[in-house]
Design a protein around this motif. Sequence first.
Motif, PDB file in Angstrom:
ATOM      1  N   ALA A 264       0.833  -1.203   0.000  1.00 35.92           N
ATOM      2  CA  ALA A 264       0.000   0.000   0.000  1.00 35.92           C
ATOM      3  C   ALA A 264       0.870   1.257   0.000  1.00 35.92           C
ATOM      4  O   ALA A 264       0.564   2.251  -0.687  1.00 35.92           O
ATOM      5  CB  ALA A 264      -0.924  -0.004   1.205  1.00 35.92           C
ATOM      6  N   ARG A 267       2.254   1.690  -3.520  1.00 37.47           N
ATOM      7  CA  ARG A 267       1.167   2.093  -4.409  1.00 37.47           C
ATOM      8  C   ARG A 267       0.797   3.555  -4.182  1.00 37.47           C
ATOM      9  O   ARG A 267       0.643   4.330  -5.132  1.00 37.47           O
ATOM     10  CB  ARG A 267      -0.038   1.194  -4.190  1.00 37.47           C
ATOM     11  CG  ARG A 267      -1.210   1.467  -5.136  1.00 37.47           C
ATOM     12  CD  ARG A 267      -2.299   0.423  -4.951  1.00 37.47           C
ATOM     13  NE  ARG A 267      -2.844   0.415  -3.594  1.00 37.47           N
ATOM     14  CZ  ARG A 267      -2.691  -0.582  -2.724  1.00 37.47           C
ATOM     15  NH1 ARG A 267      -1.999  -1.670  -3.064  1.00 37.47           N
ATOM     16  NH2 ARG A 267      -3.226  -0.513  -1.521  1.00 37.47           N
ATOM     17  N   ASP A 268       0.668   3.952  -2.926  1.00 37.00           N
ATOM     18  CA  ASP A 268       0.319   5.340  -2.624  1.00 37.00           C
ATOM     19  C   ASP A 268       1.441   6.306  -3.015  1.00 37.00           C
ATOM     20  O   ASP A 268       1.178   7.425  -3.475  1.00 37.00           O
ATOM     21  CB  ASP A 268       0.003   5.491  -1.135  1.00 37.00           C
ATOM     22  CG  ASP A 268      -1.385   4.968  -0.774  1.00 37.00           C
ATOM     23  OD1 ASP A 268      -2.043   4.391  -1.665  1.00 37.00           O
ATOM     24  OD2 ASP A 268      -1.803   5.132   0.386  1.00 37.00           O
ATOM     25  N   SER A 319      -4.733   5.330  -0.143  1.00 41.19           N
ATOM     26  CA  SER A 319      -5.516   4.135   0.152  1.00 41.19           C
ATOM     27  C   SER A 319      -5.995   4.154   1.602  1.00 41.19           C
ATOM     28  O   SER A 319      -5.476   4.916   2.429  1.00 41.19           O
ATOM     29  CB  SER A 319      -4.665   2.889  -0.087  1.00 41.19           C
ATOM     30  OG  SER A 319      -3.564   2.872   0.812  1.00 41.19           O
ATOM     31  N   GLN A 321      -5.269   2.191   3.832  1.00 45.07           N
ATOM     32  CA  GLN A 321      -4.197   1.740   4.728  1.00 45.07           C
ATOM     33  C   GLN A 321      -3.338   2.887   5.250  1.00 45.07           C
ATOM     34  O   GLN A 321      -2.516   2.688   6.146  1.00 45.07           O
ATOM     35  CB  GLN A 321      -3.304   0.729   4.010  1.00 45.07           C
ATOM     36  CG  GLN A 321      -3.963  -0.610   3.750  1.00 45.07           C
ATOM     37  CD  GLN A 321      -4.672  -0.648   2.399  1.00 45.07           C
ATOM     38  OE1 GLN A 321      -5.017   0.402   1.849  1.00 45.07           O
ATOM     39  NE2 GLN A 321      -4.888  -1.849   1.866  1.00 45.07           N
TER      40      GLN A 321
END
Length: 497
Positions: A264, A267-268, A319, A321
């Motif tokens: 996460a 990705r972020d 996200s 998360q």
Amino acid sequence: MHTELTRRKVLSGLAVGAGATVLGWNPTTRAWATAPGSTSGIRRVPALDGTLVLPADPSAFTEDFGHLFTRKPKAVLTPGSVDDIRKVVRYARDNRIPVAVNGQSGTGTEGRHSHSHHGQALVDGGIAIDPKPLGSIHDISRGIADVDAGVTWSTLALRALESGQTLPVYNDFAHLSIGGTLSVGGLGGTSQRYGSQADQVEWLQVVTGNGDLVRCSRDDNRALFEAVLVGAGQYGIIVRAGLRLIPAKTTARSLEFTYTDRAAFLRDSMAVMRAGVVDDQNGYAEPAPGGGWTYRLALGLFYSAPDQPDVAAVRAVLSPQATAGPTADLSFRDWLLRFDPDWAALKAAGFWGAKKPWLMMFVGPENTPAYLDTVLGELTATQMGPGPVRISPMDDRRLNRPNFILPRRRSNEFFEVSLIRFPAPNHPDVPGLLAQNRRFYDRAVGLGAKRYLVGAVPSMTRSDWRAHYGSRWTVLRALKLYYDPASILTPGQGIFD
């Protein structure tokens, strides 16, 4: 002007310690002559505005920022002018004496540390050039600064801010000389938008390995311009630069988000860069107290009242998360200096002057998880000390210097993965940490990665360098032969014969 040069010469003389003035070089014994009665058969040094001495205490020029090696120069040039550098380089070429600029002299955070960790800026048995005397900001106009290469980025940034301007890219540790950083690239939290510091250069003055003073830019002497930027000091010595400036905002809002989920976080990190919703972006992996790693996004949004930063746009790309951390508003000046207390604390605790085997790699996004499996799976908190692993995304469309060698990847994007190690001053196994760096380097290269030139990678061979530069190797070899045919410049890099 002459008064200022005299003041600088006195200050620099205090830094290197009293020493014997060099009169000439004996090519037979390959030794310097200092006593007037010993000048028979020597080649006399040209008249200088500054000094060339055998320092009584050369310790200020025997180490770089990594403190991993001690290599002693035979002489130190404290230039009183750019012409001194030209004269001494030409003299060194004629006598096959190696030369390197070493900014390690100086104390505290204001010392102009050479931006290297593995002896790259050291010159065993040669001439070390102290860049500090050439430290003038000649002019700051709208959109450009004219500066000597010995000026530090922090000094320039604070002066530019007085005119409402700032540097597009600013390093986390900004008390580095401009010339040294341009020789390796220079990255910061705004590199996602603007590329490297070397991408902000409009023109340069360079002393080549032939001892020629040349002005170069994209339009004039472009081959030299592209060679010396991210050129590892191999083709010339940068002595002056024209650097791009941009309008500065008055305030920066600092945001932090933490993660326990690495996927996460990665990705972020990429999503934030792609969306362009922040001005400054850094990512870190830090040892968790109970073992394992936590991840942190550190973001900055720049603004001037009455405008306000669009925090909602940032949150919209993150996200679930992501856990929000502390937020703060800082004056832009305080933002530029925000890391200084951290550096001061490291110095006070003895970490700053200790051995620092940093490693900086550029890895394609599809291979970053596999590389992190290796690195984070082996690293311990003791091996890192209080330093983090920096994991920040980059976009190659912002990086336009041909010597900035980029990793194999499927897209324009990649990650910088840097081990910012500060092991304890009494760490029992620094050679083991260097061997670990080499294993990490080999693993990264196997995944198509490339290195940032300042890191500590032991035992780099000619084959390693050829593989690093790939198709550009032949061009660089030709440029080396043309601009530094005696191969005297910055031998500590070990790139060429």
